[in-house]
Design an enzyme around this catalytic site. Structure first.
Site, PDB file in Angstrom:
ATOM      1  N   ASP A   1       0.964  -1.287   0.073  1.00 21.37           N
ATOM      2  CA  ASP A   1      -0.024   0.079  -0.183  1.00 21.37           C
ATOM      3  C   ASP A   1       0.780   1.263  -0.077  1.00 21.37           C
ATOM      4  OD1 ASP A   1       0.800  -0.672   2.597  1.00 21.37           O
ATOM      5  OD2 ASP A   1      -1.136  -0.789   3.371  1.00 21.37           O
TER       6      ASP A   1
ATOM      7  N   ASN B   1      -7.594  -3.399  14.470  1.00 19.14           N
ATOM      8  CA  ASN B   1      -9.048  -3.841  14.065  1.00 19.14           C
ATOM      9  C   ASN B   1      -9.058  -4.998  12.771  1.00 19.14           C
ATOM     10  OD1 ASN B   1      -7.998  -2.814  11.392  1.00 19.14           O
ATOM     11  ND2 ASN B   1      -9.363  -0.888  11.424  1.00 19.14           N
TER      12      ASN B   1
ATOM     13  N   HIS C   1      -7.361  -5.178  10.221  1.00 17.30           N
ATOM     14  CA  HIS C   1      -6.994  -4.724   8.630  1.00 17.30           C
ATOM     15  C   HIS C   1      -5.736  -5.471   8.154  1.00 17.30           C
ATOM     16  CE1 HIS C   1      -4.781  -0.757   9.799  1.00 17.30           C
ATOM     17  NE2 HIS C   1      -3.975  -1.735   9.376  1.00 17.30           N
TER      18      HIS C   1
ATOM     19  N   GLU D   1      -9.856  -2.052   5.463  1.00 16.60           N
ATOM     20  CA  GLU D   1     -10.428  -2.043   6.624  1.00 16.60           C
ATOM     21  C   GLU D   1     -11.796  -2.860   6.838  1.00 16.60           C
ATOM     22  OE1 GLU D   1      -8.922  -0.379   8.652  1.00 16.60           O
ATOM     23  OE2 GLU D   1      -8.074   1.576   8.033  1.00 16.60           O
TER      24      GLU D   1
HETATM   25  C1  F6R Z   1       1.608  -1.700   6.102  1.00 16.35           C
HETATM   26  C2  F6R Z   1       0.075  -2.175   6.233  1.00 16.35           C
HETATM   27  C3  F6R Z   1      -0.741  -2.237   7.256  1.00 16.35           C
HETATM   28  C4  F6R Z   1       0.188  -2.757   8.673  1.00 16.35           C
HETATM   29  C5  F6R Z   1      -0.755  -2.540   9.822  1.00 16.35           C
HETATM   30  C6  F6R Z   1       0.320  -2.821  11.264  1.00 16.35           C
HETATM   31  O1  F6R Z   1       1.897  -1.863   4.904  1.00 16.35           O
HETATM   32  O2  F6R Z   1      -0.372  -2.625   5.132  1.00 16.35           O
HETATM   33  O3  F6R Z   1      -1.569  -3.349   7.362  1.00 16.35           O
HETATM   34  O4  F6R Z   1       0.925  -3.938   8.360  1.00 16.35           O
HETATM   35  O5  F6R Z   1      -1.233  -1.555   9.985  1.00 16.35           O
HETATM   36  O6  F6R Z   1       1.143  -1.826  11.529  1.00 16.35           O
HETATM   37  P1  F6R Z   1       2.220  -1.665  12.437  1.00 16.35           P
HETATM   38  O7  F6R Z   1       3.197  -2.833  12.247  1.00 16.35           O
HETATM   39  O8  F6R Z   1       2.861  -0.501  12.487  1.00 16.35           O
HETATM   40  O9  F6R Z   1       1.574  -2.127  13.754  1.00 16.35           O
END
Ligand code: F6R
Length: 238
Positions: A56, A124, A126, A131
Site C-alpha cells: 500500500d 482492527n 486490517h 479496513e
Molecule cells: C502496512 C500495512 C498495514 C500494517 C498494519 C500494522 O504496509 O499494510 O496493514 O501492517 O497497520 O502496522 P504496524 O506494524 O505499524 O503495527
C-alpha cells in the site's frame, strides 16, 4: 520473530533468485528487514533478480516524503541490499488518475505473480489497508482510512491532521493470490486481533479472517501478541 520471518524470505530468494516478494511497512516488519540486511552483508544473499511489490501507499504523498511508504522502504530495506530500483514496486499515491493507477498495479501483480507476501495486522484486523467491511473480492483499490488506523499511524507524522485520509491498497483478493503468506504480529496491542484470527471465524468485519481461505499461511507472533490466545497448542512455538 523477526529472525524467523527473515528466514522465510531468505529461503525463498535462495530457492528462486527471481522471486517476487510482497512487502509491508509499519513497525512490525522493520526487524525482519534488519535481519534480511544483516544476512545480505554476511552471506551475500543476492536480490539482483528479485522483484518486490508493496501492499500500500498513502494517497497524496510524494515518494520523497519521509512519511510515504516508498521512503520507508528505501530507508529500511532497498538502499541496503543489491535490489534494482526498477524492480521495486509501490502504488503511486500521487497519480492523477487513482483508478487507473489501481488497475495498473493490479495488472502488475497478475503479471509478476507474488511468491510470498509479508503482512502485518491492524488492531482492527486490517491487512494491507483493507479496513473492516471491505469485500474479500477486492482488487487493488482506493480506501478511506478508518479513524482508528489514522490515530494508530499518527506516531509517524507530526500530527493527526497530517495523516492522509485515504490510501491505495492491494485488495483482499489481490493478497490471497500470493502463493504463500506470512503474517507478523508483535505486542500486546495486537493480542485481541490475534485472538480473533485464531478463532477461525470468517467475518467480513475482520479482514484478516479472509486468510483462512488461503492454503499456505504462517502466523509468526511474539508472546505478547499471543496473550489472549487459548488455543496456542495449535501453534508452532519457536
Ligand atoms: C502496512 C500495512 C498495514 C500494517 C498494519 C500494522 O504496509 O499494510 O496493514 O501492517 O497497520 O502496522 P504496524 O506494524 O505499524 O503495527
Amino acid at each position: 520473530m523477526s529472525h524467523l520471518a527473515a528466514k522465510f524470505l531468505i529461503k525463498q530468494v535462495l530457492h528462486k533468485p527471481s522471486s517476487v516478494l510482497g512487502l509491508a511497512t509499519g513497525s512490525t516488519p522493520t526487524g525482519t528487514y534488519e535481519n534480511v540486511i544483516e544476512d545480505h552483508r554476511k552471506n551475500q544473499t543476492s536480490y539482483e533478480q528479485v522483484q518486490t511489490v508493496n501492499l500500500d501507499e498513502y494517497v497524496g504523498l510524494t515518494p520523497t516524503d519521509p512519511t510515504s511508504y516508498r521512503y520507508f522502504m528505501e530507508n529500511n530495506l532497498f538502499q541496503h541490499i543489491d535490489i534494482k530500483a526498477k524492480n521495486t514496486h509501490i502504488p503511486n499515491g500521487k497519480a492523477n488518475d487513482l483508478q487507473a493507477e489501481c488497475s495498473r498495479y493490479e495488472q502488475l501483480l497478475r503479471e509478476l505473480g507474488v511468491d510470498i507476501q509479508l503482512l502485518g495486522i491492524g488492531r482492527n484486523g486490517h491487512i494491507g489497508f483493507n479496513e473492516p467491511g471491505t469485500s474479500f473480492q477486492t482488487k487493488t483499490h482506493v480506501i478511506e482510512l478508518a479513524e482508528s488506523t489514522r490515530k494508530a499511524n499518527a506516531r509517524f507524522f507530526d500530527s493527526l491532521e497530517q495523516v492522509p485520509n485515504s490510501a491505495i491498497t492491494m485488495g483482499i483478493d489481490s493478497i490471497l493470490q500470493s502463493k504463500e503468506i506470512i503474517l507478523l504480529a508483535s505486542g500486546k496491542n495486537k493480542a485481541n486481533a490475534i485472538k480473533q484470527l485464531a478463532s477461525e471465524q470468517i467475518d467480513k468485519f475482520f479482514p484478516a479472517s479472509a486468510l483462512h481461505q488461503h492454503p499456505n499461511v504462517t502466523v509468526i507472533a511474539d508472546r505478547e501478541a499471543l496473550t489472549f490466545c487459548d488455543n496456542t497448542e495449535k501453534l508452532q512455538t519457536v
